[in-house]
Design a protein around this motif. Structure first.
Motif, PDB file in Angstrom:
ATOM      1  N   LEU A  31      29.591  41.192  41.442  1.00 12.17           N
ATOM      2  CA  LEU A  31      30.610  40.758  40.481  1.00 12.17           C
ATOM      3  C   LEU A  31      31.943  40.631  41.204  1.00 12.17           C
ATOM      4  N   ILE A  32      32.621  39.497  41.006  1.00  9.02           N
ATOM      5  CA  ILE A  32      33.954  39.280  41.560  1.00  9.02           C
ATOM      6  C   ILE A  32      34.956  39.261  40.414  1.00  9.02           C
ATOM      7  N   LEU A  33      35.978  40.116  40.501  1.00  9.59           N
ATOM      8  CA  LEU A  33      37.007  40.189  39.466  1.00  9.59           C
ATOM      9  C   LEU A  33      38.318  39.620  40.010  1.00  9.59           C
ATOM     10  N   GLU A  34      38.939  38.734  39.245  1.00  5.67           N
ATOM     11  CA  GLU A  34      40.198  38.121  39.668  1.00  5.67           C
ATOM     12  C   GLU A  34      41.147  38.007  38.483  1.00  5.67           C
ATOM     13  N   LYS A  35      42.376  38.492  38.658  1.00  2.04           N
ATOM     14  CA  LYS A  35      43.340  38.438  37.559  1.00  2.04           C
ATOM     15  C   LYS A  35      44.178  37.170  37.579  1.00  2.04           C
ATOM     16  N   GLY A  36      44.217  36.484  38.720  1.00  2.15           N
ATOM     17  CA  GLY A  36      45.052  35.289  38.837  1.00  2.15           C
ATOM     18  C   GLY A  36      44.244  34.049  39.157  1.00  2.15           C
ATOM     19  N   SER A  37      44.729  33.289  40.134  1.00  4.58           N
ATOM     20  CA  SER A  37      44.075  32.030  40.509  1.00  4.58           C
ATOM     21  C   SER A  37      42.909  32.273  41.449  1.00  4.58           C
ATOM     22  N   ILE A  38      41.816  31.544  41.220  1.00  5.68           N
ATOM     23  CA  ILE A  38      40.697  31.580  42.162  1.00  5.68           C
ATOM     24  C   ILE A  38      41.187  30.965  43.473  1.00  5.68           C
ATOM     25  N   GLY A  39      40.971  31.693  44.564  1.00  5.81           N
ATOM     26  CA  GLY A  39      41.492  31.248  45.846  1.00  5.81           C
ATOM     27  C   GLY A  39      42.662  32.081  46.323  1.00  5.81           C
ATOM     28  N   GLY A  40      43.224  32.912  45.410  1.00  3.34           N
ATOM     29  CA  GLY A  40      44.313  33.813  45.788  1.00  3.34           C
ATOM     30  C   GLY A  40      45.563  33.078  46.234  1.00  3.34           C
ATOM     31  N   ARG A  79      37.393  36.709  35.054  1.00 11.01           N
ATOM     32  CA  ARG A  79      38.850  36.869  35.039  1.00 11.01           C
ATOM     33  C   ARG A  79      39.204  38.161  34.321  1.00 11.01           C
ATOM     34  N   ASP A  80      39.761  39.108  35.055  1.00 12.89           N
ATOM     35  CA  ASP A  80      40.178  40.372  34.465  1.00 12.89           C
ATOM     36  C   ASP A  80      41.089  41.088  35.451  1.00 12.89           C
ATOM     37  N   SER A  81      41.919  41.978  34.939  1.00 13.24           N
ATOM     38  CA  SER A  81      42.870  42.708  35.761  1.00 13.24           C
ATOM     39  C   SER A  81      42.552  44.198  35.718  1.00 13.24           C
ATOM     40  N   ILE A  82      42.203  44.754  36.862  1.00 11.36           N
ATOM     41  CA  ILE A  82      41.865  46.174  36.937  1.00 11.36           C
ATOM     42  C   ILE A  82      43.138  47.006  36.963  1.00 11.36           C
ATOM     43  N   ARG A  83      43.167  48.033  36.101  1.00 11.00           N
ATOM     44  CA  ARG A  83      44.356  48.886  36.001  1.00 11.00           C
ATOM     45  C   ARG A  83      44.151  50.267  36.602  1.00 11.00           C
ATOM     46  N   THR A  84      42.977  50.838  36.403  1.00 12.71           N
ATOM     47  CA  THR A  84      42.698  52.166  36.952  1.00 12.71           C
ATOM     48  C   THR A  84      41.296  52.182  37.540  1.00 12.71           C
ATOM     49  N   GLU A  86      38.072  54.907  39.345  1.00  8.70           N
ATOM     50  CA  GLU A  86      37.509  56.212  39.700  1.00  8.70           C
ATOM     51  C   GLU A  86      36.504  55.949  40.814  1.00  8.70           C
ATOM     52  N   LEU A  87      36.865  56.309  42.034  1.00  8.15           N
ATOM     53  CA  LEU A  87      36.106  55.882  43.203  1.00  8.15           C
ATOM     54  C   LEU A  87      35.236  56.963  43.827  1.00  8.15           C
ATOM     55  N   ASN A  88      35.489  58.216  43.503  1.00 11.59           N
ATOM     56  CA  ASN A  88      34.670  59.286  44.070  1.00 11.59           C
ATOM     57  C   ASN A  88      33.330  59.348  43.337  1.00 11.59           C
ATOM     58  N   GLY A  89      32.296  59.713  44.052  1.00  9.80           N
ATOM     59  CA  GLY A  89      30.971  59.778  43.425  1.00  9.80           C
ATOM     60  C   GLY A  89      30.121  58.569  43.766  1.00  9.80           C
ATOM     61  N   GLU A  90      28.858  58.641  43.405  1.00 12.29           N
ATOM     62  CA  GLU A  90      27.915  57.563  43.730  1.00 12.29           C
ATOM     63  C   GLU A  90      28.204  56.289  42.942  1.00 12.29           C
ATOM     64  N   ILE A  91      28.677  56.428  41.712  1.00 14.81           N
ATOM     65  CA  ILE A  91      29.003  55.274  40.883  1.00 14.81           C
ATOM     66  C   ILE A  91      30.521  55.143  40.774  1.00 14.81           C
ATOM     67  N   LYS A  92      31.023  53.964  41.137  1.00 13.16           N
ATOM     68  CA  LYS A  92      32.460  53.691  41.076  1.00 13.16           C
ATOM     69  C   LYS A  92      32.782  53.051  39.720  1.00 13.16           C
ATOM     70  N   ILE A  93      33.897  53.455  39.125  1.00 15.31           N
ATOM     71  CA  ILE A  93      34.284  52.948  37.799  1.00 15.31           C
ATOM     72  C   ILE A  93      35.630  52.240  37.902  1.00 15.31           C
ATOM     73  N   LEU A  94      35.687  51.006  37.407  1.00 15.30           N
ATOM     74  CA  LEU A  94      36.916  50.218  37.412  1.00 15.30           C
ATOM     75  C   LEU A  94      37.233  49.831  35.974  1.00 15.30           C
ATOM     76  N   LYS A  95      38.479  50.075  35.556  1.00 21.65           N
ATOM     77  CA  LYS A  95      38.841  49.844  34.158  1.00 21.65           C
ATOM     78  C   LYS A  95      39.969  48.830  34.032  1.00 21.65           C
ATOM     79  N   SER A  96      39.761  47.856  33.141  1.00 24.49           N
ATOM     80  CA  SER A  96      40.828  46.935  32.760  1.00 24.49           C
ATOM     81  C   SER A  96      41.358  47.413  31.408  1.00 24.49           C
ATOM     82  N   ARG A  97      42.179  46.612  30.772  1.00 27.16           N
ATOM     83  CA  ARG A  97      42.741  47.039  29.493  1.00 27.16           C
ATOM     84  C   ARG A  97      41.665  47.175  28.428  1.00 27.16           C
ATOM     85  N   ARG A  98      40.632  46.329  28.489  1.00 27.91           N
ATOM     86  CA  ARG A  98      39.631  46.305  27.425  1.00 27.91           C
ATOM     87  C   ARG A  98      38.207  46.626  27.883  1.00 27.91           C
TER      88      ARG A  98
END
Length: 380
Positions: A31-40, A79-84, A86-98
Motif C-alpha cells: 500500500l502506498i499512501l500519499e497526502k499530496g501530488s503523485i510524484g512528490g 490518498r491520505d495523510s498520516i498523523r501518528t 506506532e512502530l514498535n512491535g511486529e505490526i506497525k500502525i499508521l493513523k490518519s484522521r479517519r
C-alpha cells in the motif's frame, strides 16, 4: 477480518513509487499512501533530462508512469495523510484522521518541503508574489521583474527557468562577486544569461507591497546599505526541510535537521522500518537516487519479512535451539553442528542456524548481530 499489509509506503514520490514497484513485484501486499501530488516534489518539475533511458520528460509524466507501473504490478495507491504512528512491535500502525492502517513493514519516503526564512512580508505575500516553486509559478510573472533568493543548484537552475518568462531575474547572493554555491556548469550558464543579474554580498531584508509584491529591501552585508528594488515576485530557494514532524514523538532516530537516520541498507533505528529518498541525509538528492533508494528499501523490507516469517513459523513459542554464527568462521559452524547432534538426542524439536551476516534481521532481533564467536540459545 482486519487487513494487515506486508508493506506500507508513506509517500508517492520517485522513492515511494519505486519501492511500490519492487514491493509489488516481490509479491508483497503493498500500500502506498500519499497526502499530496503523485510524484512528490518531482511532479512540479517541468523538465527532467538526466534520467537514464528517458532523454526528456516532466516530473508529472514520470510520476504518472511510475504510479501506473506500481499499480499494474499489484500495489494500491491511496490518498491520505498520516498523523501518528506506532512502530514498535511486529505490526506497525499508521493513523490518519479517519483511518488506521497496519503493516508488517513500513518505508518512509515522505520527502522534503521548501524552507521558510520568516523575512518580513514572506508569509503575508505567500501566493501573492512570494513563491517557492518555479515550475508552478514562473509563468505568472511573464515580462515582469522578479527576485530569487539563494545560490545553490536549485536556486540557479530554477532562476534560469524563470528567465524564460520574466523580463529580469535578480539573484540575491550572500557571497562575494563570482561565488555561487551551485555546480560549475549551472554557474557558467547563469553568468551568460542576459536576463539574470546578481546582487552580491547581500540578503533580503523585507518584502513590501499592497495587494501583492511591489518591491523588496536588500541589505548589503559589507556596507549595511539598504536598497529598494522594484519587483513583482520573490522566489525562495534556500534549502529543504524533511517531512518528519509526525515522527518526532516516536523512537525513530532523527538527525538535527529532522532527516531519518539509517544504515547503508536503509534500515532505520526500528526493526521493520525503512527509509527512502530525500527524507534521509545523502550526498545527491535527485530523482534517480530517490528511485534507487526505493528499490533498496523494498528489497530490504522483503528480506526482513522473510526472516520474520522464519521466527513466526519455526521459533516463536517452540522448543527449538538457535545457533548464531558468522559464515566466515568455519570452526563456528563445526561447533554448532556438534551441538546440534547433542541436542537432537535430547529431543529438541528443531535446530535453526542463523548466519549473522546473511540473516541480519533475526540476528538483531535476538541481539546477536555483533557476536565474535558462535552462540547457542534454547527457545522454550
Amino acid at each position: 477480518m482486519e487487513k494487515i499489509y506486508d508493506l506500507i509506503i508513506v509517500g508517492a514520490g520517485p522513492a515511494g513509487l519505486a519501492a511500490g514497484v519492487y514491493g509489488a513485484r516481490a509479491k508483497m501486499e503493498t500500500l502506498i499512501l500519499e497526502k499530496g501530488s503523485i510524484g512528490g516534489m518531482a511532479a512540479k518539475t517541468t523538465e527532467i533530462v538526466n534520467y537514464p533511458g528517458i532523454p526528456k520528460t516532466s516530473g508529472e509524466k514520470l510520476g504518472e508512469v511510475m504510479s501506473k507501473h506500481a499499480e499494474k504490478l499489484g500495489a494500491t495507491i491511496v490518498r491520505d495523510s498520516i498523523r501518528t504512528v506506532e512502530l514498535n512491535g511486529e505490526i506497525k500502525i499508521l493513523k490518519s484522521r479517519r483511518k488506521e492502517y497496519k503493516a508488517r513493514s513500513v518505508i518512509f519516503a515522505t520527502g522534503t518541503r521548501p524552507r521558510v526564512l520568516g523575512i518580513p512580508g514572506e508569509i503575508d505575500f505567500k501566493g501573492r508574489g512570494v513563491a517557492y516553486c518555479a515550475t508552478c509559478d514562473a509563468e505568472f510573472f511573464s515580462n515582469q521583474e522578479v527576485v530569487v533568493v539563494g545560490s545553490g543548484d536549485q536556486a540557479i537552475e530554477e532562476g534560469m527557468f524563470i528567465s524564460k518568462y520574466a523580463s529580469k531575474v535578480k539573484v540575491i547572493v550572500l557571497h562575494d562577486e563570482g561565488v555561487l554555491d551551485c555546480n560549475r556548469l549551472s554557474a557558467e550558464e547563469a553568468f551568460k544569461n542576459p536576463k539574470i543579474e546578481f546582487i552580491w554580498n547581500s540578503t533580503l531584508d523585507e518584502i513590501i507591497g499592497d495587494e501583492s509584491v511591489e518591491r523588496v529591501k536588500v541589505k548589503n552585508l559589507k556596507t549595511s546599505e539598504i536598497t529598494d528594488i522594484p519587483c513583482k515576485g520573490v522566489f525562495f530557494f534556500v534549502g529543504m526541510i524533511p517531512n518528519t514532524e509526525f515522527l518526532k514523538e516516536t523512537d525513530l532516530k532523527l538527525d538535527k535537521r529532522g532527516h531519518i537516520e539509517c544504515d547503508t541498507l536503509l534500515n532505520s533505528s526500528i526493526s521493520g522500518v525503512f527509509v527512502a529518498g530525500d527524507v534521509r541525509e545523502k550526498y545527491l538528492k535527485q530523482v534517480i537516487t530517490a528511485a534507487a533508494d526505493g528499490a533498496v528499501a523494498a528489497v530490504a523490507a522483503e528480506k526482513y519479512l522473510e526472516e520474520m516469517n522464519v521466527y513466526v513459523n519455526r521459533i516463536k513459542d517452540k522448543n527449538v535451539a538457535i545457533g548464531f554464527w558468522n559464515s566466515l568462521d568455519s570452526d563456528g559452524l563445526k561447533y554448532l553442528s556438534e551441538k546440534e547432534k547433542e541436542l537432537r538426542e535430547d529431543n529438541i524439536e528443531d535446530f535453526i542456524y542463523i548466519d549473522i551476516r546473511k540473516n541480519r534481521y533475526l540476528a538483531k532481533f535476538f541481539d546477536k548481530e555483533n557476536i565474535d564467536s558462535p552462540e547457542l540459545i534454547i527457545n522454550k
